[in-house]
Design a protein around this motif. Sequence first.
Motif, PDB file in Angstrom:
ATOM      1  N   VAL A  94      -7.056  12.845   7.741  1.00  0.00           N
ATOM      2  CA  VAL A  94      -6.486  11.492   7.685  1.00  0.00           C
ATOM      3  C   VAL A  94      -4.984  11.573   7.936  1.00  0.00           C
ATOM      4  O   VAL A  94      -4.266  12.325   7.281  1.00  0.00           O
ATOM      5  N   GLU A  95      -4.510  10.799   8.904  1.00  0.00           N
ATOM      6  CA  GLU A  95      -3.086  10.788   9.239  1.00  0.00           C
ATOM      7  C   GLU A  95      -2.323   9.718   8.483  1.00  0.00           C
ATOM      8  O   GLU A  95      -1.202   9.932   8.032  1.00  0.00           O
ATOM      9  N   ALA A  96      -2.916   8.528   8.351  1.00  0.00           N
ATOM     10  CA  ALA A  96      -2.235   7.432   7.668  1.00  0.00           C
ATOM     11  C   ALA A  96      -3.257   6.458   7.098  1.00  0.00           C
ATOM     12  O   ALA A  96      -4.396   6.386   7.569  1.00  0.00           O
ATOM     13  N   VAL A  97      -2.827   5.725   6.055  1.00  0.00           N
ATOM     14  CA  VAL A  97      -3.686   4.723   5.411  1.00  0.00           C
ATOM     15  C   VAL A  97      -2.898   3.424   5.282  1.00  0.00           C
ATOM     16  O   VAL A  97      -1.737   3.432   4.873  1.00  0.00           O
ATOM     17  N   MET A  98      -3.527   2.313   5.667  1.00  0.00           N
ATOM     18  CA  MET A  98      -2.862   1.010   5.624  1.00  0.00           C
ATOM     19  C   MET A  98      -3.689   0.024   4.796  1.00  0.00           C
ATOM     20  O   MET A  98      -4.682  -0.524   5.280  1.00  0.00           O
ATOM     21  N   PRO A  99      -3.341  -0.190   3.516  1.00  0.00           N
ATOM     22  CA  PRO A  99      -4.036  -1.215   2.721  1.00  0.00           C
ATOM     23  C   PRO A  99      -3.539  -2.603   3.103  1.00  0.00           C
ATOM     24  O   PRO A  99      -2.353  -2.804   3.381  1.00  0.00           O
ATOM     25  N   LYS A 100      -4.451  -3.589   3.126  1.00  0.00           N
ATOM     26  CA  LYS A 100      -4.101  -4.958   3.513  1.00  0.00           C
ATOM     27  C   LYS A 100      -4.727  -5.942   2.529  1.00  0.00           C
ATOM     28  O   LYS A 100      -5.858  -5.753   2.103  1.00  0.00           O
ATOM     29  N   MET A 129       0.770  -5.913   3.467  1.00  0.00           N
ATOM     30  CA  MET A 129       0.346  -4.560   3.842  1.00  0.00           C
ATOM     31  C   MET A 129       1.429  -3.547   3.519  1.00  0.00           C
ATOM     32  O   MET A 129       2.555  -3.916   3.170  1.00  0.00           O
ATOM     33  N   ASP A 130       1.054  -2.294   3.636  1.00  0.00           N
ATOM     34  CA  ASP A 130       2.020  -1.223   3.422  1.00  0.00           C
ATOM     35  C   ASP A 130       2.864  -1.105   4.689  1.00  0.00           C
ATOM     36  O   ASP A 130       2.509  -0.418   5.642  1.00  0.00           O
ATOM     37  N   THR A 131       3.994  -1.809   4.713  1.00  0.00           N
ATOM     38  CA  THR A 131       4.825  -1.851   5.915  1.00  0.00           C
ATOM     39  C   THR A 131       5.410  -0.478   6.262  1.00  0.00           C
ATOM     40  O   THR A 131       5.736  -0.225   7.427  1.00  0.00           O
ATOM     41  N   GLU A 132       5.520   0.411   5.281  1.00  0.00           N
ATOM     42  CA  GLU A 132       6.068   1.746   5.552  1.00  0.00           C
ATOM     43  C   GLU A 132       5.108   2.595   6.384  1.00  0.00           C
ATOM     44  O   GLU A 132       5.516   3.582   6.998  1.00  0.00           O
ATOM     45  N   ALA A 133       3.821   2.205   6.418  1.00  0.00           N
ATOM     46  CA  ALA A 133       2.827   2.966   7.177  1.00  0.00           C
ATOM     47  C   ALA A 133       2.568   2.394   8.565  1.00  0.00           C
ATOM     48  O   ALA A 133       1.753   2.923   9.315  1.00  0.00           O
ATOM     49  N   GLU A 140       2.873  -1.670  17.310  1.00  0.00           N
ATOM     50  CA  GLU A 140       3.891  -1.695  18.358  1.00  0.00           C
ATOM     51  C   GLU A 140       4.691  -2.987  18.262  1.00  0.00           C
ATOM     52  O   GLU A 140       4.127  -4.075  18.258  1.00  0.00           O
ATOM     53  N   LEU A 141       6.010  -2.854  18.176  1.00  0.00           N
ATOM     54  CA  LEU A 141       6.882  -4.024  18.081  1.00  0.00           C
ATOM     55  C   LEU A 141       7.386  -4.418  19.462  1.00  0.00           C
ATOM     56  O   LEU A 141       7.793  -3.573  20.255  1.00  0.00           O
ATOM     57  N   LEU A 142       7.357  -5.713  19.741  1.00  0.00           N
ATOM     58  CA  LEU A 142       7.919  -6.241  20.985  1.00  0.00           C
ATOM     59  C   LEU A 142       9.389  -6.588  20.815  1.00  0.00           C
ATOM     60  O   LEU A 142      10.140  -6.628  21.792  1.00  0.00           O
ATOM     61  N   ASP A 143       9.790  -6.828  19.582  1.00  0.00           N
ATOM     62  CA  ASP A 143      11.184  -7.195  19.308  1.00  0.00           C
ATOM     63  C   ASP A 143      11.454  -7.004  17.823  1.00  0.00           C
ATOM     64  O   ASP A 143      10.534  -7.083  16.991  1.00  0.00           O
ATOM     65  N   GLY A 144      12.717  -6.741  17.482  1.00  0.00           N
ATOM     66  CA  GLY A 144      13.113  -6.658  16.085  1.00  0.00           C
ATOM     67  C   GLY A 144      12.714  -5.374  15.402  1.00  0.00           C
ATOM     68  O   GLY A 144      12.556  -4.318  16.031  1.00  0.00           O
ATOM     69  N   LYS A 145      12.491  -5.465  14.106  1.00  0.00           N
ATOM     70  CA  LYS A 145      12.202  -4.290  13.282  1.00  0.00           C
ATOM     71  C   LYS A 145      11.134  -4.624  12.247  1.00  0.00           C
ATOM     72  O   LYS A 145      10.819  -5.795  11.993  1.00  0.00           O
ATOM     73  N   ILE A 146      10.579  -3.583  11.641  1.00  0.00           N
ATOM     74  CA  ILE A 146       9.573  -3.747  10.581  1.00  0.00           C
ATOM     75  C   ILE A 146      10.260  -4.279   9.321  1.00  0.00           C
ATOM     76  O   ILE A 146      11.328  -3.787   8.943  1.00  0.00           O
ATOM     77  N   PRO A 147       9.696  -5.296   8.662  1.00  0.00           N
ATOM     78  CA  PRO A 147      10.341  -5.858   7.466  1.00  0.00           C
ATOM     79  C   PRO A 147      10.347  -4.867   6.304  1.00  0.00           C
ATOM     80  O   PRO A 147       9.461  -4.017   6.181  1.00  0.00           O
ATOM     81  N   MET A 244       3.711  -9.136   5.774  1.00  0.00           N
ATOM     82  CA  MET A 244       4.786  -8.811   4.842  1.00  0.00           C
ATOM     83  C   MET A 244       4.369  -7.610   3.999  1.00  0.00           C
ATOM     84  O   MET A 244       3.208  -7.176   4.044  1.00  0.00           O
ATOM     85  N   SER A 245       5.302  -7.078   3.233  1.00  0.00           N
ATOM     86  CA  SER A 245       4.968  -5.947   2.370  1.00  0.00           C
ATOM     87  C   SER A 245       4.085  -6.412   1.216  1.00  0.00           C
ATOM     88  O   SER A 245       4.047  -7.603   0.880  1.00  0.00           O
ATOM     89  N   VAL A 246       3.372  -5.474   0.613  1.00  0.00           N
ATOM     90  CA  VAL A 246       2.507  -5.802  -0.527  1.00  0.00           C
ATOM     91  C   VAL A 246       3.346  -6.341  -1.692  1.00  0.00           C
ATOM     92  O   VAL A 246       2.937  -7.280  -2.388  1.00  0.00           O
ATOM     93  N   ASP A 247       4.540  -5.766  -1.897  1.00  0.00           N
ATOM     94  CA  ASP A 247       5.414  -6.250  -2.973  1.00  0.00           C
ATOM     95  C   ASP A 247       5.823  -7.699  -2.733  1.00  0.00           C
ATOM     96  O   ASP A 247       5.882  -8.517  -3.671  1.00  0.00           O
TER      97      ASP A 247
END
Length: 469
Positions: A94-100, A129-133, A140-147, A244-247
């Motif tokens: 497993v490389e990464a896990v994304m809870p939503k 979701m876990d935005t860090e993952a 893939e982002l078309l513009d801006g940054k991950i929140p 958005m982030s889970v928090d």
Amino acid sequence: MRLADIGRMCIDNLKRRKGRTILTVLGVFIGCTSIVVMVSIGIGMKESQDQMLESMGDLSIIEVSQGYNDMGNSSDTAQMDDTAVESFRAMEGVEAVMPKVSLSLEYPIRMTAGINDRYYCDWVEIVGMDTEAMEAMGYELLDGKIPGKTADEVLAGQYLAYNFYDSLLPEGRNYVDRWVGYDEQGNELQPDDPFFDPMKTPITLEVDMSDGTTEKKYRTELKVTGITKEDYGKGGETSEGLMMSVDSMKALMSKIKEVSGAAPSPKDNKITYSTILVKASDISLVSEVESSIKGLGYNTYSMESMRESMEESARQVQLMLGGLGAISLFVAAIGITNTMIMSISERTREIGIMKALGCYVRDIRLLFLMEAGAIGLMGGIIGCVISLLLSVIINLFAMGDMGSMDGGITGELILQALMGGEGISRVSVIPLQLMAFAIVFSVFVGLVSGYYPANKAVKIPALEAIKHE
């Protein structure tokens, strides 16, 4: 005899009987071409299938959902919580896990934007979701940054802005349709820009909890930090939703409960995820990781089962088509055997003289095997060249049907038909290893076909051969 002398004699003998040699080579080249073209169509089918699967999303991602017991109820041992997330992360491969978790409310949600809430949208999917993952999961982002984890920061889906209506325009003109169709050549038309840019215009989220007697509304301004590329393999929210982030989701749900007047609960800070995405480190490990997750009692979905069935179908087609081509090569092998037997019959006296002059038996055998192998080699090379030409013609016709040849056949189109490219779907694909295999196999067929005649040649007694007319 030296190998060079045997090779020279081989070439002279093939030249001496040009008509027979050409006809025999023709049989080999037809068989070789049949195999290469037939197998190339099977490979082209697999390439098209792979392109289709890739367009549907990341093939290494597994979607995990709540497991159920035999009674149809949620499994007590397979809960969609942080414990499950950590157990998935600890799995090998497993490389990464994304809870939503989706914002699920019985209250109507509305979004507005612009001066005096000019633009409005009556539906939106909001996912925590876990935005860090996100980067590891391949978002893939078309513009801006991950929140970050700031409560008002969100990531917008690629086409979110097209869901907004303009309250100042009459019905029918108060929205921008992004489904504009295709032109006469079959190219997808680009829609007009939406009414506003969500990266530059704040969006207000409104939750209406009014009960008919008391007006209760929760409004909060959201700041869009980035636009993500649409990818339904990762969720519909990448197209028309907010992330958005889970928090941030916890804080939002807490505020909504506070305004609604609901009594706080110990479970408010505990999140039950609606979906958990698990990314395998390699596509070959998807099946193994998916089996491990199912073993814990969860339901899973991935493209692996579809990919395996499509690959099996493509392999069967390749075997069937290759078998049809092999029949032609088998007929060519019979032709080589017949040619060599006739050659021995005509050169019996020559064989006797060679033996009388002291030629080794192995040299005579090698001479006939070399002639048979040379016929196979020439047929294989010519067959591969003709196969490439046929492959290019087939692909050009297919590309013409797709409307890609409006400017006529150009060098670039020929190169695309031969090598492929982004967005190019080829009917026939001939990799280098297929051509190398075809040539080696043609030589092998020639050697096998010539083995019996060669053995027959060395068994003729010298005196009997010399007396032969």
